[in-house]
Design a protein around this motif. Structure first.
Motif, PDB file in Angstrom:
ATOM      1  N   HIS A 181       0.331  -1.053   0.138  1.00  0.00           N
ATOM      2  CA  HIS A 181      -0.109   0.279  -0.095  1.00  0.00           C
ATOM      3  C   HIS A 181       1.426   0.702  -0.243  1.00  0.00           C
ATOM      4  O   HIS A 181       1.654   1.514   1.249  1.00  0.00           O
ATOM      5  CB  HIS A 181      -0.730   0.041   1.350  1.00  0.00           C
ATOM      6  CG  HIS A 181      -1.916   0.707   1.117  1.00  0.00           C
ATOM      7  ND1 HIS A 181      -2.333   1.673   2.147  1.00  0.00           N
ATOM      8  CD2 HIS A 181      -2.705   1.271   0.429  1.00  0.00           C
ATOM      9  CE1 HIS A 181      -2.946   2.565   1.975  1.00  0.00           C
ATOM     10  NE2 HIS A 181      -3.629   2.925   0.509  1.00  0.00           N
ATOM     11  N   VAL A 182       0.909   1.873  -1.400  1.00  0.00           N
ATOM     12  CA  VAL A 182       1.847   2.839  -1.656  1.00  0.00           C
ATOM     13  C   VAL A 182       1.142   3.873  -1.843  1.00  0.00           C
ATOM     14  O   VAL A 182       0.704   3.880  -3.286  1.00  0.00           O
ATOM     15  CB  VAL A 182       3.510   2.270  -1.374  1.00  0.00           C
ATOM     16  CG1 VAL A 182       4.134   1.795  -0.639  1.00  0.00           C
ATOM     17  CG2 VAL A 182       3.300   2.017  -3.109  1.00  0.00           C
ATOM     18  N   THR A 183       1.716   4.833  -2.112  1.00  0.00           N
ATOM     19  CA  THR A 183       1.898   6.021  -3.041  1.00  0.00           C
ATOM     20  C   THR A 183       3.115   6.763  -3.661  1.00  0.00           C
ATOM     21  O   THR A 183       3.798   6.876  -2.776  1.00  0.00           O
ATOM     22  CB  THR A 183       0.613   6.934  -2.775  1.00  0.00           C
ATOM     23  OG1 THR A 183       0.491   7.345  -4.339  1.00  0.00           O
ATOM     24  CG2 THR A 183       1.232   7.942  -2.044  1.00  0.00           C
ATOM     25  N   ASP A 184       3.072   7.711  -4.555  1.00  0.00           N
ATOM     26  CA  ASP A 184       4.438   8.425  -4.954  1.00  0.00           C
ATOM     27  C   ASP A 184       4.395   9.280  -4.362  1.00  0.00           C
ATOM     28  O   ASP A 184       2.922  10.497  -4.200  1.00  0.00           O
ATOM     29  CB  ASP A 184       4.883   8.331  -6.348  1.00  0.00           C
ATOM     30  CG  ASP A 184       4.859   9.153  -7.364  1.00  0.00           C
ATOM     31  OD1 ASP A 184       5.467   9.721  -7.207  1.00  0.00           O
ATOM     32  OD2 ASP A 184       2.897   9.137  -7.656  1.00  0.00           O
ATOM     33  N   VAL A 185       5.637  10.144  -4.224  1.00  0.00           N
ATOM     34  CA  VAL A 185       5.227  12.302  -3.746  1.00  0.00           C
ATOM     35  C   VAL A 185       4.574  12.930  -5.352  1.00  0.00           C
ATOM     36  O   VAL A 185       4.169  14.080  -4.762  1.00  0.00           O
ATOM     37  CB  VAL A 185       6.937  12.839  -3.931  1.00  0.00           C
ATOM     38  CG1 VAL A 185       7.642  11.413  -2.785  1.00  0.00           C
ATOM     39  CG2 VAL A 185       7.797  12.042  -5.192  1.00  0.00           C
ATOM     40  N   THR A 186       4.035  12.376  -6.133  1.00  0.00           N
ATOM     41  CA  THR A 186       3.421  13.755  -7.580  1.00  0.00           C
ATOM     42  C   THR A 186       2.581  13.243  -7.062  1.00  0.00           C
ATOM     43  O   THR A 186       1.476  13.941  -7.124  1.00  0.00           O
ATOM     44  CB  THR A 186       4.057  12.844  -8.824  1.00  0.00           C
ATOM     45  OG1 THR A 186       4.043  11.880  -9.274  1.00  0.00           O
ATOM     46  CG2 THR A 186       5.324  13.016  -8.847  1.00  0.00           C
ATOM     47  N   ASN A 187       2.167  11.668  -6.688  1.00  0.00           N
ATOM     48  CA  ASN A 187       0.350  11.843  -6.116  1.00  0.00           C
ATOM     49  C   ASN A 187       0.110  12.070  -5.111  1.00  0.00           C
ATOM     50  O   ASN A 187      -0.855  12.602  -4.979  1.00  0.00           O
ATOM     51  CB  ASN A 187      -0.351  10.283  -6.255  1.00  0.00           C
ATOM     52  CG  ASN A 187       0.370   9.397  -7.815  1.00  0.00           C
ATOM     53  OD1 ASN A 187      -1.183  10.069  -8.779  1.00  0.00           O
ATOM     54  ND2 ASN A 187       0.222   8.776  -8.422  1.00  0.00           N
ATOM     55  N   ALA A 188       0.509  11.598  -4.194  1.00  0.00           N
ATOM     56  CA  ALA A 188       0.635  12.126  -2.610  1.00  0.00           C
ATOM     57  C   ALA A 188       0.598  13.715  -2.631  1.00  0.00           C
ATOM     58  O   ALA A 188       0.058  14.296  -2.167  1.00  0.00           O
ATOM     59  CB  ALA A 188       1.658  11.651  -1.542  1.00  0.00           C
ATOM     60  N   SER A 189       1.153  14.491  -3.659  1.00  0.00           N
ATOM     61  CA  SER A 189       0.773  15.633  -4.311  1.00  0.00           C
ATOM     62  C   SER A 189       0.219  17.039  -4.268  1.00  0.00           C
ATOM     63  O   SER A 189      -0.350  18.064  -3.694  1.00  0.00           O
ATOM     64  CB  SER A 189       2.351  16.691  -4.505  1.00  0.00           C
ATOM     65  OG  SER A 189       2.079  16.775  -5.788  1.00  0.00           O
ATOM     66  N   THR A 288       3.009  22.321  -6.805  1.00  0.00           N
ATOM     67  CA  THR A 288       3.400  20.094  -7.141  1.00  0.00           C
ATOM     68  C   THR A 288       4.624  20.087  -6.815  1.00  0.00           C
ATOM     69  O   THR A 288       5.456  20.422  -7.430  1.00  0.00           O
ATOM     70  CB  THR A 288       2.655  19.993  -7.920  1.00  0.00           C
ATOM     71  OG1 THR A 288       1.953  18.202  -7.193  1.00  0.00           O
ATOM     72  CG2 THR A 288       3.290  20.230  -9.625  1.00  0.00           C
ATOM     73  N   VAL A 289       4.704  18.637  -6.618  1.00  0.00           N
ATOM     74  CA  VAL A 289       6.293  18.102  -6.824  1.00  0.00           C
ATOM     75  C   VAL A 289       5.934  17.696  -8.325  1.00  0.00           C
ATOM     76  O   VAL A 289       5.445  16.826  -9.094  1.00  0.00           O
ATOM     77  CB  VAL A 289       6.655  17.034  -6.100  1.00  0.00           C
ATOM     78  CG1 VAL A 289       7.871  16.137  -6.332  1.00  0.00           C
ATOM     79  CG2 VAL A 289       6.513  17.137  -4.807  1.00  0.00           C
ATOM     80  N   GLY A 290       7.351  18.227  -9.238  1.00  0.00           N
ATOM     81  CA  GLY A 290       7.918  17.412 -10.875  1.00  0.00           C
ATOM     82  C   GLY A 290       7.376  15.722 -10.629  1.00  0.00           C
ATOM     83  O   GLY A 290       7.127  15.150 -11.368  1.00  0.00           O
TER      84      GLY A 290
END
Length: 498
Positions: A181-189, A288-290
């Motif tokens: 259960h993870v997400t990356d920094v772009t989606n989390a942003s 946002t995080v690119g």
């Protein structure tokens, strides 16, 4: 060693799996559409199980077409429609409701309540985002408050939430049997829940919006091995996650500050790389995080998000029946010399950047008996270009950087009438790469980079090749008349929802 990389591109209206070689060439591709569920005005939903079924189908079909097996893939990268939110049960693996899509406006009252006494920029210093229906946190809060059983499951620790990338990775790595259960920094942003400085969930934001920490995923870098796949991707490293627009930035090789791209899909999304500098927006854009490569600092971006562009062509086809296929819109628009003074503001879900007005609704302005369906079609295409200019002007204002050329990608860039008008109304050259589906390409690049298939960003830059360039050819006074009329039409779209 396998010589191909896969990209799973889960979009708003379809799911696609593409296989690329080391030069960035397309080896095979498969695509499936899925249902758009519209239960009430302003509501847009997807069935998460149906999306998962399309994933299995397109992966199997693309591998079959290419004569490959999963073992022939160095890695797979995942890119996804952002902000679309799923809540599911970690024990059964079943969704607890349909996914709420990024375009959905049902959280308007909730966002207004959260903004009371603070304004829509209540969380902007931490998140880079205004309070708007667009983002995932309020969607989750709405589900907790309005769907029977979800709040109780959250309290019991069995309900989890995520954007579509989280739902896919969890299922592709085992689901209830050890799925990650993870997400990356772009989606989390894009959730209104992550602090842009720490790249972690903020307890204050979670509490402020009303999301239990037990529901959220672990946050990982965009580029780096996440897990090894099961099922249809058994044994394949899943080595990248990027929200779709961030993947397009990566696929367009916009690795230096000031480089920008615009993706023309269901909506339209312009991102400018601002490097390690987190640029606050005073002009209605998003910070946002690119992307983030594992072991390195994040790369930030400014973004202008437009809700409806390609979706307007689909509306012309499906709702009005003026065309029978989307690619007919260019010929219909070219049947007239100009727009006949007709302007179409497609505020079907309100207006996103730079206005952020959820009270706006679509209008067609300037109609006379002279107007024909060709003028409507032309106004549909021109709406995309005008909205892009609004975003580009905001980007120049915030960053202080004048974009010398605009790299473009996505389904609408095959429309040459639109691309020429885009260059004309921006007064900036518009450049299309040889591989126009750079969202999938960016996910593949990121996954291959993580696994050493490509040596570094310079290796990826060499793969980028220009296919077509449009240069401005419109008189300056004509350009300004068109744009002034567009802004008049936008004013008439505001305040419709009371």
């Amino acid at each position: 060693m396998p010589r191909t990389v896969g990209a799973l591109d889960q979009g708003t209206t379809s799911t696609r799996f593409m296989i690329f070689d080391r030069r960035g060439g397309v080896v095979a591709s498969s695509q499936r559409e899925f249902r758009q569920i519209l239960p009430e005005p302003g509501w847009v939903e997807h069935d998460p199980v149906e999306i998962l079924e399309t994933v299995g189908a397109v992966v199997a079909e693309a591998l079959s077409v290419a004569g490959l097996t999963a073992a022939d893939l160095v890695a797979v990268g995942i890119t996804n429609q952002r902000e679309t939110t799923v809540v599911w049960d970690r024990t059964t693996g079943l969704p607890l409701a349909n996914a709420i899509v990024w375009q959905d406006t049902r959280t308007d009252k909730l966002c207004s309540t959260l903004a009371e006494g603070h304004g829509i920029d209540r969380f902007r210093d931490r998140t880079g985002l205004p309070l708007a229906t667009y983002f995932s946190g309020p969607k989750t809060a709405w589900l907790l408050a309005n769907v029977d059983g979800i709040a109780a499951a959250a309290e019991a620790g069995t309900a989890v939430m995520g954007t579509i990338d989280s739902w896919l990775v969890w299922n592709l790595t085992g689901g209830p049997h050890g799925g990650r259960h993870v997400t990356d920094v772009t989606n989390a942003s894009r959730t209104l829940l992550m602090d842009l400085d720490t790249l972690d969930w903020s307890d204050q934001l979670l509490e402020g919006i009303g999301i239990p920490r037990s529901m959220v995923a672990g946050i990982v870098p965009s580029v780096g091995r996440i897990a090894v796949g099961t099922g249809v991707l058994a044994g394949v490293p899943i080595s990248a996650i990027l929200g779709d627009q961030h993947a397009a930035l990566f696929g367009q090789a916009c690795y230096e500050p000031g480089e920008a791209k615009n993706t023309y899909g269901t909506g339209c999304f312009m991102l400018m790389n601002t490097g390690s500098r987190k640029v606050p927006s005073r002009s209605g854009l998003l910070t946002t995080v690119g992307y983030q490569i594992s072991g390195r600092d994040p790369v930030y971006a400014l973004e202008g998000s437009v809700a409806v562009t390609g979706a307007l062509v689909q509306w012309l086809r499906d709702n009005l029946g003026l065309i029978s296929a989307s690619d007919e819109v260019e010929g219909l628009a070219a049947s007239v010399e100009d727009n006949g003074d007709v302007y179409f503001v497609p505020a079907f879900s309100g207006l996103f950047a730079p206005h952020w007005r959820s009270d706006a609704r679509g209008v067609i302005a300037g109609l006379t008996r002279f107007a024909r369906k060709g003028h409507i079609a032309r106004a549909v295409l021109e709406a995309t270009a005008y909205q892009t200019r609004e975003v580009l002007e905001a980007m120049r204002s915030d960053s202080g950087v004048a974009v010398g050329e605009l790299k473009v990608d996505g389904g609408m860039v095959v429309n040459e009438l639109l691309m020429q008008f885009q260059a004309d109304i921006l007064d900036v050259p518009v450049v299309r790469p040889r591989v126009s589906e750079t969202t999938a390409l960016g996910a593949a690049y990121a996954a291959g980079l993580a696994e050493g298939f490509w040596d570094g960003l310079d290796d990826l830059r060499k793969n980028w090749q220009e296919a077509r360039r449009w240069t401005p050819a419109m008189r300056a006074d004509t350009r300004e008349v068109y744009y002034t009329k567009w802004k008049m039409a936008v004013e008439r779209s505001l305040g419709w929802v009371t």
